[in-house]
Design a protein around this motif. Structure first.
Motif, PDB file in Angstrom:
ATOM      1  N   ILE B  51       0.825  -1.212   0.000  1.00 49.49           N
ATOM      2  CA  ILE B  51       0.000   0.000   0.000  1.00 49.49           C
ATOM      3  C   ILE B  51       0.861   1.265   0.000  1.00 49.49           C
ATOM      4  CG2 ILE B  51      -2.037  -0.970   1.145  1.00 49.49           C
ATOM      5  CD1 ILE B  51      -0.872   0.629   3.640  1.00 49.49           C
ATOM      6  N   LEU B  52       0.171   2.337  -0.336  1.00 45.59           N
ATOM      7  CA  LEU B  52       0.779   3.657  -0.309  1.00 45.59           C
ATOM      8  C   LEU B  52       0.132   4.417   0.852  1.00 45.59           C
ATOM      9  CD1 LEU B  52       2.366   5.950  -1.993  1.00 45.59           C
ATOM     10  CD2 LEU B  52       0.109   6.505  -2.871  1.00 45.59           C
ATOM     11  N   VAL B  53       0.980   4.927   1.743  1.00 44.32           N
ATOM     12  CA  VAL B  53       0.455   5.726   2.849  1.00 44.32           C
ATOM     13  C   VAL B  53       0.745   7.180   2.522  1.00 44.32           C
ATOM     14  CG1 VAL B  53       0.512   6.137   5.339  1.00 44.32           C
ATOM     15  CG2 VAL B  53       1.073   3.879   4.447  1.00 44.32           C
ATOM     16  N   LYS B  54      -0.257   8.033   2.624  1.00 45.36           N
ATOM     17  CA  LYS B  54       0.013   9.441   2.394  1.00 45.36           C
ATOM     18  C   LYS B  54      -0.724  10.289   3.423  1.00 45.36           C
ATOM     19  CE  LYS B  54      -3.563   9.925  -1.092  1.00 45.36           C
ATOM     20  NZ  LYS B  54      -3.943  10.511  -2.351  1.00 45.36           N
ATOM     21  N   GLY B  55      -0.225  11.475   3.641  1.00 49.53           N
ATOM     22  CA  GLY B  55      -0.878  12.314   4.640  1.00 49.53           C
ATOM     23  C   GLY B  55      -0.223  13.672   4.743  1.00 49.53           C
ATOM     24  N   ASN B  56      -0.714  14.441   5.683  1.00 50.50           N
ATOM     25  CA  ASN B  56      -0.211  15.802   5.863  1.00 50.50           C
ATOM     26  C   ASN B  56       0.108  16.040   7.327  1.00 50.50           C
ATOM     27  OD1 ASN B  56      -1.090  16.833   3.086  1.00 50.50           O
ATOM     28  ND2 ASN B  56      -2.967  16.007   3.951  1.00 50.50           N
ATOM     29  N   ILE B 339      -8.936   7.400  14.519  1.00 45.15           N
ATOM     30  CA  ILE B 339      -8.516   6.396  13.545  1.00 45.15           C
ATOM     31  C   ILE B 339      -8.591   7.087  12.193  1.00 45.15           C
ATOM     32  CG2 ILE B 339      -9.001   4.147  12.531  1.00 45.15           C
ATOM     33  CD1 ILE B 339     -10.327   3.380  15.179  1.00 45.15           C
ATOM     34  N   PHE B 340      -7.444   7.213  11.523  1.00 47.41           N
ATOM     35  CA  PHE B 340      -7.434   7.952  10.271  1.00 47.41           C
ATOM     36  C   PHE B 340      -7.940   7.118   9.113  1.00 47.41           C
ATOM     37  CE2 PHE B 340      -4.633  11.187  12.168  1.00 47.41           C
ATOM     38  CZ  PHE B 340      -5.222  12.309  11.622  1.00 47.41           C
ATOM     39  N   ASP B 341      -7.523   5.854   9.089  1.00 48.70           N
ATOM     40  CA  ASP B 341      -7.936   5.031   7.962  1.00 48.70           C
ATOM     41  C   ASP B 341      -7.791   3.555   8.304  1.00 48.70           C
ATOM     42  OD1 ASP B 341      -8.984   4.598   5.501  1.00 48.70           O
ATOM     43  OD2 ASP B 341      -7.255   5.261   4.340  1.00 48.70           O
ATOM     44  N   ALA B 352      -4.294   3.111  10.367  1.00 44.98           N
ATOM     45  CA  ALA B 352      -3.481   4.261  10.797  1.00 44.98           C
ATOM     46  C   ALA B 352      -4.224   4.935  11.945  1.00 44.98           C
ATOM     47  CB  ALA B 352      -3.283   5.235   9.649  1.00 44.98           C
ATOM     48  N   VAL B 353      -3.600   4.937  13.116  1.00 47.60           N
ATOM     49  CA  VAL B 353      -4.285   5.433  14.306  1.00 47.60           C
ATOM     50  C   VAL B 353      -3.429   6.483  15.009  1.00 47.60           C
ATOM     51  CG1 VAL B 353      -5.444   4.769  16.452  1.00 47.60           C
ATOM     52  CG2 VAL B 353      -5.251   3.113  14.596  1.00 47.60           C
ATOM     53  N   LEU B 354      -4.081   7.566  15.406  1.00 48.16           N
ATOM     54  CA  LEU B 354      -3.388   8.615  16.158  1.00 48.16           C
ATOM     55  C   LEU B 354      -3.703   8.448  17.641  1.00 48.16           C
ATOM     56  CD1 LEU B 354      -1.722  11.294  15.826  1.00 48.16           C
ATOM     57  CD2 LEU B 354      -3.898  12.486  15.999  1.00 48.16           C
ATOM     58  N   GLY B 422      -5.699  14.074   7.320  1.00 49.27           N
ATOM     59  CA  GLY B 422      -5.896  13.357   6.062  1.00 49.27           C
ATOM     60  C   GLY B 422      -4.899  12.246   5.802  1.00 49.27           C
ATOM     61  N   ILE B 423      -4.648  11.403   6.803  1.00 44.88           N
ATOM     62  CA  ILE B 423      -3.785  10.242   6.571  1.00 44.88           C
ATOM     63  C   ILE B 423      -4.621   9.196   5.854  1.00 44.88           C
ATOM     64  CG2 ILE B 423      -2.222   8.561   7.649  1.00 44.88           C
ATOM     65  CD1 ILE B 423      -1.553  11.446   8.425  1.00 44.88           C
ATOM     66  N   GLU B 424      -4.139   8.773   4.689  1.00 39.32           N
ATOM     67  CA  GLU B 424      -4.891   7.805   3.895  1.00 39.32           C
ATOM     68  C   GLU B 424      -3.991   6.669   3.468  1.00 39.32           C
ATOM     69  OE1 GLU B 424      -6.798   9.489   0.451  1.00 39.32           O
ATOM     70  OE2 GLU B 424      -7.399  11.239   1.626  1.00 39.32           O
TER      71      GLU B 424
END
Lengths: 257, 426
Positions: B51-56, B339-341, B352-354, B422-424
């Protein structure tokens, strides 16, 4: 062209001493003000850009900018004092447009130098005071610099965002603002010399636009209301061109003598 | 000296331009000095290769965009010139509806005796002048316990509404205290400002796609509670609790036909889990969708402090509704903030969890100041196969705030501090 270049350097050299003193002041004043501010314990817990504005460095910068404008005004008027060199200038075997443009360009160069001095000054003060900012790590209080702190403080300072635009729109806006300030000052003096007081209406218009744009840009990231600055930049730019054209007309007619 | 004076304007402009240019170059190159890297905590980072993880990582001044691909992290920085350039924080305000695509939807219920009416308002916040829309109708739902002033629903209003291609779909989040017939409704058109007061016009604008009976709530067999409505691609997923079991139904968003149903057998949606055995699910789930799958994350009740037990359920909607993955996980890396995604790909589950530091372990008085950690998980079958933390220097902003004396109250603008957004995962 050669005569323009010679005139430009002549005009600039007339201001050289005062400018050198001014630039030097811009360079070292923040360090003095910051060292006073950093003695207050409440100030050393903030970010550098907060310390910078709390210390009064921004007000000092604005004061210096007024002095810079004062130097321009004095430079124009000095042609009318004592030896009345304006007569010499107007009788020089060069196009009168060059007389106007060389002075205008000399002023713009002075503004460039002023901005560059402010950049150096900001970086200097950052390096002298960034380590005075307190941090807590693992329960221990230490003085240290924030990681990548100079970068962060440069982009997070609203004041510096005018001098260091963060995109094309802001860059165009800043560029036009500085040009229009210089044109308006020069035009104002020419109006006064030729007793054409109606011209001050245009200067008032320019001032209102400049104040509106700067006050928006200082607040742009703290308010959700959005203003596109491009139309303002275009109007200010056209107004500057108009002021230059009017000034050239006044100089050509010799109405300013 | 005399020669210098002859060229002083040139010399000063060259030096000045050089200085200004250097500072610009400096700012753009030092943007890359931000600390950001993935630290493996468990397993090999190769687990993330699919997978590709992307975010800001952004504050209101700038945005550090990052992409993790094949274990490599790539970043780029963008600066904000206006507030509209700042990536907005996705936040839910309790009971205040849901903002989708910049439009603020608000679902309000009104009662004529025990009969329930629903009204949806839409305020478009994209335009400078707020445009206002409204749709209202009478449902066939009856509130058995309505007593004049207040009513209760299973979840926050946001769970009731979802959007597919500009069209808003909604249901009513009825508890077991409602009877009659509930349904899935589509807002065909919002009545605008001029039609606002015309009751008939506002009623014609809502179409009932499908209905389901709540009569079981009277008899006590097949007791139905509605937890939410979600959009999966162009399909709709209705999330229910039937006889305390979690049930997910799929509907076609055009015709409203029922496409399939899945009952999660060992789920327990009952509120009264007396022993706090960690088996009972809380109704306020997190949902993540892509075109074909719906991933739901439920928190389970337990009485152990600082232990967060969850169940992640992944369903496939390509042909009916099929359960593809179900795993019980324990988040013990902090208090889960968001939970971002959650993504299922090649029979692996990615999350992906903060987290923020536990309250019990923290001496920091304000919740927002506690250090945060973004953690990526990969699950395969029933096991955790990878856990990695995205290490950044974002906490330095808060570290300064923690040093200050706030005199009992901390007023802050969250956009002043670097935060993940926006972590996806794809």
């Amino acid at each position: 062209m050669k005569s323009f270049y010679r005139l430009l350097n002549y005009e600039f050299s007339q201001m050289f001493t005062s400018l050198t003193i001014l630039y030097f002041g811009v360079l070292i004043s923040p360090v003095l003000f910051l060292s006073v501010a950093a003695r207050k314990s409440g100030n050393v817990y903030g970010r550098f850009e907060e310390l910078y504005s709390a210390s009064g460095c921004i007000i000092v910068f604005i004061l210096y900018f007024f002095i810079l404008c004062g130097i321009f005004i004095k430079n124009i008027y000095s042609n009318y004092w004592r030896s009345k060199s304006i007569y010499t200038l107007l009788t020089l075997p060069v196009k009168r447009v060059y007389i106007y443009l060389s002075k205008l360009t000399a002023f713009l160069v002075a503004v460039l130098g002023f901005i560059a001095s402010q950049f150096i000054s900001y970086i200097l003060s950052y390096h002298s005071f960034a380590t005075k900012i307190m941090y807590q790590s693992n329960g221990e209080t230490i003085f240290r610099e924030m990681n990548n702190g100079l970068f962060l403080s440069l982009i997070r300072s609203d004041f510096m965002s005018i001098l260091l635009p963060k995109g094309l729109e802001s860059a165009v806006s800043s560029f036009v603002i500085f040009i229009s300030i210089v044109c308006a000052i020069y035009y104002g003096v020419l109006c006064e010399r030729s007793k054409k007081y109606r011209g001050f209406a245009f200067i008032t218009a320019a001032s209102v636009l400049i104040i509106k744009v700067i006050s928006y840009r200082l607040q742009a990231l703290h308010h959700s209301n959005y203003t596109n600055t491009y139309p303002y930049s275009v109007i200010l730019f056209l107004l500057s061109i108009f002021l230059i054209w009017r000034s050239i007309k006044l100089v050509k007619r010799g109405a300013i003598a | 000296m005399e020669r210098l004076k002859k060229h002083c304007a040139l010399v000063v402009s060259v030096i000045s331009i050089a200085v200004i240019f250097t500072v610009f170059v400096y700012v753009n190159s030092y943007a890359h000095n931000a600390v950001i890297y993935l630290q493996d905590v468990y397993g090999s980072v190769a687990e993330l290769d699919d997978i590709l993880v992307k975010g800001n990582l952004r504050d209101k001044y700038h945005n550090l965009y990052f992409e993790i691909n094949n274990g490599e992290i790539k970043t780029s920085t963008k600066y904000s010139q206006h507030f509209k350039d700042v990536i907005a924080a996705k936040s839910h305000v309790m009971g205040m509806g849901e903002i989708i695509d910049g439009i603020d939807y608000d679902l309000r219920l009104n009662f004529q005796g025990r009969n329930l009416g629903a009204e949806i308002t839409a305020i478009d916040r994209n335009t400078d002048r707020y445009s206002y829309g409204r749709a209202a109708f009478e449902t066939d739902i009856i509130s058995e316990k309505f007593s004049g002033g207040s009513y209760s629903l299973t979840n926050r209003d946001g769970y009731a509404m979802t959007k597919i291609d500009d069209k808003l779909y909604f249901t009513v989040l009825t508890t077991k205290d409602y009877t009659g017939t509930n349904g899935i409704f589509k807002v065909v058109k919002f009545a605008d400002n001029t039609e606002y007061m015309n009751e008939q016009k506002t009623q014609d604008n809502i179409k009932t796609l499908n209905t389901f009976s709540l009569e079981g709530n009277k008899s006590g067999s097949s007791v139905t509670e509605v937890l939410g409505l979600e959009a999966v691609g162009d399909k709709l997923a209705l999330i229910l609790s039937v006889d305390d079991k979690l049930v997910i139904r799929g509907y076609d968003s055009e015709s409203g036909t029922l496409l399939g149903e899945t009952v999660i057998d060992d789920s327990n949606m009952s509120e009264s889990d007396a022993n706090n055995t960690g088996k009972s699910y809380y109704g306020n789930y997190d949902a993540f969708m892509d075109d074909e799958s719906l991933n739901l994350c439920f928190r389970r009740s337990n009485s152990i402090p600082d232990v967060d037990e969850r169940t992640i359920i992944s369903l496939d909607f390509s042909d009916g509704v099929n359960l593809k993955y179900k795993i019980d996980v324990i988040f013990s890396d902090g208090e889960p903030e968001r939970i971002f995604d959650i993504v299922r790909k090649n029979d692996k589950l990615y999350a992906a969890v903060l987290f923020k530091e536990y309250r019990s372990a923290s001496i920091i008085p304000y919740e927002v100041m506690r250090p945060k950690h973004l953690i990526l998980y990969v699950y395969s079958k029933d096991d955790l196969t990878y856990k990695g933390e995205l290490i950044t220097d974002m906490d330095e902003d808060m570290a300064l705030e923690r040093m200050k004396n706030h005199y009992g109250s901390f007023g802050y603008d969250i956009y002043d501090y670097r935060q993940f957004e926006g972590i996806e995962m794809r």
